[in-house]
Enzyme design. Structure first.
Site, PDB file in Angstrom:
ATOM      1  CG  ASP A  79      -2.024   1.057   1.044  1.00  0.00           C
ATOM      2  OD1 ASP A  79      -2.798   0.950   0.084  1.00  0.00           O
ATOM      3  OD2 ASP A  79      -2.084   2.016   1.841  1.00  0.00           O
ATOM      4  CB  SER A  80       0.463   4.523  -1.563  1.00  0.00           C
ATOM      5  OG  SER A  80      -0.919   4.654  -1.346  1.00  0.00           O
ATOM      6  N   GLY A  82      -1.159   9.450  -5.355  1.00  0.00           N
ATOM      7  CA  GLY A  82      -2.149   9.867  -6.355  1.00  0.00           C
ATOM      8  C   GLY A  82      -1.780  11.100  -7.152  1.00  0.00           C
ATOM      9  CB  CYS A 141      -2.293   1.320  -3.127  1.00  0.00           C
ATOM     10  SG  CYS A 141      -2.182   2.922  -3.934  1.00  0.00           S
ATOM     11  CB  THR A 145      -2.742   5.122  -6.861  1.00  0.00           C
ATOM     12  OG1 THR A 145      -3.833   5.931  -6.414  1.00  0.00           O
ATOM     13  CG2 THR A 145      -1.828   5.946  -7.742  1.00  0.00           C
ATOM     14  CD  GLU A 157      -3.643  10.460   4.458  1.00  0.00           C
ATOM     15  OE1 GLU A 157      -2.861  11.418   4.546  1.00  0.00           O
ATOM     16  OE2 GLU A 157      -3.345   9.386   3.901  1.00  0.00           O
ATOM     17  CB  CYS A 199      -9.345   5.937  -3.360  1.00  0.00           C
ATOM     18  SG  CYS A 199      -8.024   6.588  -2.293  1.00  0.00           S
ATOM     19  CG  HIS A 203      -7.296   7.450   1.873  1.00  0.00           C
ATOM     20  ND1 HIS A 203      -6.338   6.639   1.328  1.00  0.00           N
ATOM     21  CD2 HIS A 203      -6.655   8.194   2.824  1.00  0.00           C
ATOM     22  CE1 HIS A 203      -5.166   6.893   1.902  1.00  0.00           C
ATOM     23  NE2 HIS A 203      -5.342   7.829   2.803  1.00  0.00           N
TER      24      HIS A 203
END
Lengths: 274, 274
Positions: free
Chosen positions: B11-12, B44, B74, B76, B154, B186, B188
């Site tokens: 994951d990023s 991203g 992730c 992306t 975040e 995504c 998030h």
């Protein structure tokens, strides 16, 4: 005597172009070498160690040029590791972006209450509080981290309801705290200056860090007799290096610097290990 | 036959923990090795080359472990360079996070109109459009980059007027476009699912990429007879590595994973060159 060497600029991305704009207004004869670490931006949400590690790489890249001064446009880097960069450029003046805004605010606060907005890492460092208290320990300093403002500005969302709501969310408390000077302690904030002023009203004076840093650089070059008054330098003889390049950067250059002829150059990976 | 080797997760940053949460719900006996590249997040807004360069470093770190599967949480990274990671782990199944959500949406769209929201780089890659058209080329795909949503989440700003305004700004057009399925592309976005549903109403079905990716991983482990049905693994026997650590990460773990006992471990710089 004029000194035609370059001024080096260290920034975590493209926000430092707000500082470049002010430098070019004050000193259109200077030639700049800008390095913006777009491959690792934003620095504001990184640890102290990682910010210093990244900033040092940019300093090492810049150190290959013949420089007469280094300006750390990024407030986060200035707050976290200015002394490390000063050591790296031993003998050349290094101008950080924390102290110039602080000095301007200290001279202007009648209520002895200064507010500072910036990234998480800049506020967490307490660098602003220490800088204010090194001049006058009776002044109260209120720091507020505003992490959403960088992405909002990078998206170009300036005159926009989401942005106004975010600015209100962050800075309304400065009114309640009775501050009369608010330091805009991030290179990304100048495009929002009207939104800030509309939010806090005219009783609070806004101090744009990018502008005061440029003024300090000018004062020091004049004092050292190293100022280039002629118009033989400028943007066209300056170089703008970045560590990653995406299409959106073009629009960000327009927003931050308003110069038509800034050409961004990607540093090849053999010169800068990412 | 159970296979007690680890599942590797790339994951990023910490968003991939939404995928971990779903994996642990479905397969509480598995042991995970998670690597989240918080020193370089967010991916991203980076170029294709830089995303691949960073993702490869995480893959190299993971490749030191004995793995039975790799999941690229992730979106992306999955959209930009899944095939590179598949090559790196030749012989081990590699599950990306683009195709599982796409398959779920293709099976559900009656109007043959699918919307996708994600980062700039994920949408720019056209990976979702290609994936949908590889199954049914008559389906229209509408991608929308939503760069503000990652920083909003975040910051933990979920039930918040700025967030609702940003979501409306990005997804209202999906209603006008007549999509009946919207892929949340995504890691998030799951914490915002109620905000999304409140914005688009019940006529649009939301497909959570983190959930569908976990289901696909489970299906493949079952098919390979490599599934651990016993409860002898789980979070306590998993390891969560990151490349940078700040105080705010603790709150993000709570938000994304809701697990009390996830302990983040900073990868030492000798094992991971930043």
């Amino acid at each position: 005597m004029s000194d035609e060497r370059f001024i080096g600029i260290i920034d975590s991305g493209l926000g430092g172009l707000t500082n470049v704009r002010e430098l070019m207004r004050l000193m259109p004869g200077e030639r700049l070498i800008y390095v913006g670490d777009t491959a690792h931006a934003p620095y504001g949400s990184r640890s102290d160690e990682t910010i210093c590690c990244y900033a040092l790489k940019s300093a090492e890249f810049l150190a290959e040029y013949d420089l007469k001064m280094v300006i750390v446009s990024c407030n986060t880097i200035s707050a976290q590791c200015l002394s490390m960069i000063e050591k790296k450029f031993n003998g050349i003046p290094v101008i950080g972006s924390v102290l110039p805004g602080v000095r301007a605010a200290v001279m202007r606060t009648a209520e002895k209450r200064i507010g500072v907005i910036g990234t998480d890492a800049a506020i967490r460092s307490q660098a602003y509080t220490r800088a204010v208290h090194s001049i006058d320990s009776d002044i109260a300093v209120y720091g507020k981290a505003c992490p959403l403002l960088v992405p909002l500005v990078e998206e170009g969302l300036i005159d926009f309801d989401v942005t106004r709501a975010a600015v209100q969310h962050y800075v309304y408390e400065m009114i309640d705290l009775g501050v009369d000077c608010l330091i805009l302690g991030c290179t990304h904030y100048p495009p929002l200056i009207e939104v800030f002023q509309g939010t806090v009203g005219t009783r609070i004076q806004l101090l744009d860090s990018s502008l005061w840093t440029a003024k300090e650089a000018q004062d020091i070059l004049v004092a050292l007799d190293a100022f280039n008054p002629q118009k033989h330098g400028g943007i066209r003889e300056s170089r703008f290096f970045i560590t990653d390049l995406i299409p959106a950067h073009k629009e960000q250059v327009r927003l931050f610097a308003d110069f038509q002829d800034i050409v961004l150059q990607l540093i090849p990976s053999e010169r800068y290990h990412r």
